[in-house]
Design a protein around this motif. Structure first.
Motif, short mmCIF file in Angstrom:
data_model
loop_
_atom_site.label_atom_id
_atom_site.label_comp_id
_atom_site.label_asym_id
_atom_site.label_seq_id
_atom_site.Cartn_x
_atom_site.Cartn_y
_atom_site.Cartn_z
N THR A 1 -5.81 7.42 -3.73
CA THR A 1 -6.24 6.26 -2.94
C THR A 1 -5.10 5.26 -2.82
O THR A 1 -4.83 4.73 -1.74
CB THR A 1 -7.47 5.60 -3.59
N LEU A 2 -4.41 5.03 -3.92
CA LEU A 2 -3.27 4.11 -3.90
C LEU A 2 -2.13 4.70 -3.08
O LEU A 2 -1.44 3.96 -2.35
CB LEU A 2 -2.82 3.80 -5.34
N GLN A 3 -1.93 6.01 -3.14
CA GLN A 3 -0.91 6.65 -2.29
C GLN A 3 -1.19 6.35 -0.82
O GLN A 3 -0.26 6.07 -0.05
CB GLN A 3 -0.89 8.16 -2.52
N GLU A 4 -2.45 6.42 -0.42
CA GLU A 4 -2.81 6.15 0.97
C GLU A 4 -2.57 4.70 1.33
O GLU A 4 -2.06 4.39 2.41
CB GLU A 4 -4.27 6.54 1.23
N ARG A 5 -2.90 3.77 0.44
CA ARG A 5 -2.62 2.36 0.70
C ARG A 5 -1.12 2.12 0.88
O ARG A 5 -0.71 1.35 1.76
CB ARG A 5 -3.15 1.49 -0.45
N LEU A 6 -0.31 2.77 0.06
CA LEU A 6 1.14 2.63 0.19
C LEU A 6 1.65 3.23 1.49
O LEU A 6 2.54 2.69 2.13
CB LEU A 6 1.83 3.27 -1.01
N ARG A 7 1.07 4.36 1.89
CA ARG A 7 1.47 4.98 3.15
C ARG A 7 1.21 4.03 4.31
O ARG A 7 2.06 3.82 5.18
CB ARG A 7 0.72 6.30 3.38
N ILE A 8 0.05 3.39 4.30
CA ILE A 8 -0.30 2.43 5.35
C ILE A 8 0.66 1.24 5.32
O ILE A 8 1.11 0.75 6.37
CB ILE A 8 -1.76 1.98 5.20
N CYS A 9 0.98 0.79 4.13
CA CYS A 9 1.93 -0.32 3.97
C CYS A 9 3.28 0.03 4.59
O CYS A 9 3.88 -0.77 5.32
CB CYS A 9 2.09 -0.65 2.48
N LYS A 10 3.76 1.24 4.34
CA LYS A 10 5.05 1.67 4.89
C LYS A 10 4.97 1.79 6.42
O LYS A 10 5.92 1.46 7.12
CB LYS A 10 5.48 3.02 4.29
N GLU A 11 3.84 2.23 6.94
CA GLU A 11 3.65 2.31 8.40
C GLU A 11 3.68 0.91 9.00
O GLU A 11 4.24 0.72 10.08
CB GLU A 11 2.32 3.00 8.74
N GLU B 1 -3.13 -7.21 -2.68
CA GLU B 1 -3.37 -6.47 -1.44
C GLU B 1 -3.64 -4.99 -1.71
O GLU B 1 -4.44 -4.37 -1.01
CB GLU B 1 -2.17 -6.62 -0.50
N MET B 2 -2.96 -4.42 -2.69
CA MET B 2 -3.11 -3.01 -3.02
C MET B 2 -4.32 -2.75 -3.94
O MET B 2 -4.58 -1.62 -4.32
CB MET B 2 -1.84 -2.47 -3.70
N LYS B 3 -5.02 -3.83 -4.30
CA LYS B 3 -6.20 -3.73 -5.18
C LYS B 3 -5.84 -3.17 -6.55
O LYS B 3 -6.58 -2.37 -7.11
CB LYS B 3 -7.30 -2.93 -4.50
N ILE B 4 -4.70 -3.60 -7.07
CA ILE B 4 -4.24 -3.18 -8.39
C ILE B 4 -4.50 -4.33 -9.36
O ILE B 4 -3.92 -5.41 -9.21
CB ILE B 4 -2.74 -2.83 -8.37
#
Length: 168
Positions: free
Chosen positions: A135-145, A27-30
């Motif tokens: 970019t990954l920081q933003e994906r994680l922020r959205i995940c936490k939201e 999901e995080m594209k890692i």
């Protein structure tokens, strides 16, 4: 695609637990890889993996182990990469694995999550990687939201539940 996270498990019996980590990384594209290695049955392969992981581009290792749970520590002893241990509930409610992984000697740290908590291991690996990836920081922020929204929605649903003596 070159993997930057490696998910290692002692055997295929760990896959139902470790799939949660794989789904989150996906999901995080890692980019990640998954392999089975055993500290007791394939020690030479474990050594080859641990000593070569960094040169192959791996940045974080998530290792699952149950029972004696030596895999995580053995890998950590042979690499400078961060290793996140996932104790697997196979005997003694997973407490044997938890204690084996968390009680590493000085100089051989293994970050340890809860029993069967592969998802938290994946989130922690993403947070480590996000230190250098906006970019990954933003994906994680959205995940936490999204996690926050689930609790807000849960409270809205709970407000509809009625009991004679429920006051909210």
């Amino acid at each position: 695609m070159t993997p930057i996270v490696s998910i290692i498990m002692g055997s295929m019996s760990d896959l139902p637990v470790m799939e949660k980590a794989a789904r989150f990384l996906d999901e995080m594209k890692i980019p990640f890889e998954m392999n089975a290695l055993s500290a007791h049955r394939t020690p030479e392969e474990v050594e080859r993996f641990a000593k070569g992981a960094k040169d192959r581009g791996i940045k974080v290792i998530i290792a699952a182990a149950g029972m004696a749970a030596h895999l995580c520590g053995v890998i950590a002893s042979m690499t400078t990469l961060p290793v996140i241990g996932v104790p697997v509930n196979s005997t003694l409610d997973g407490m044997d694995a938890l204690l084996a992984i968390v009680q590493m000697p000085p100089g051989v740290p293994v970050a340890t999550v809860g029993i069967n908590a592969a998802l938290n291991a994946a989130i922690l690996s993403a947070q480590i990687l996000a230190l250098g990836d906006e970019t990954l920081q933003e994906r994680l922020r959205i995940c936490k939201e999204d996690l926050k929204k689930k609790i807000i929605n849960a409270n809205e649903e709970l407000a509809k539940v009625t009991f004679k003596y429920k006051t909210n």
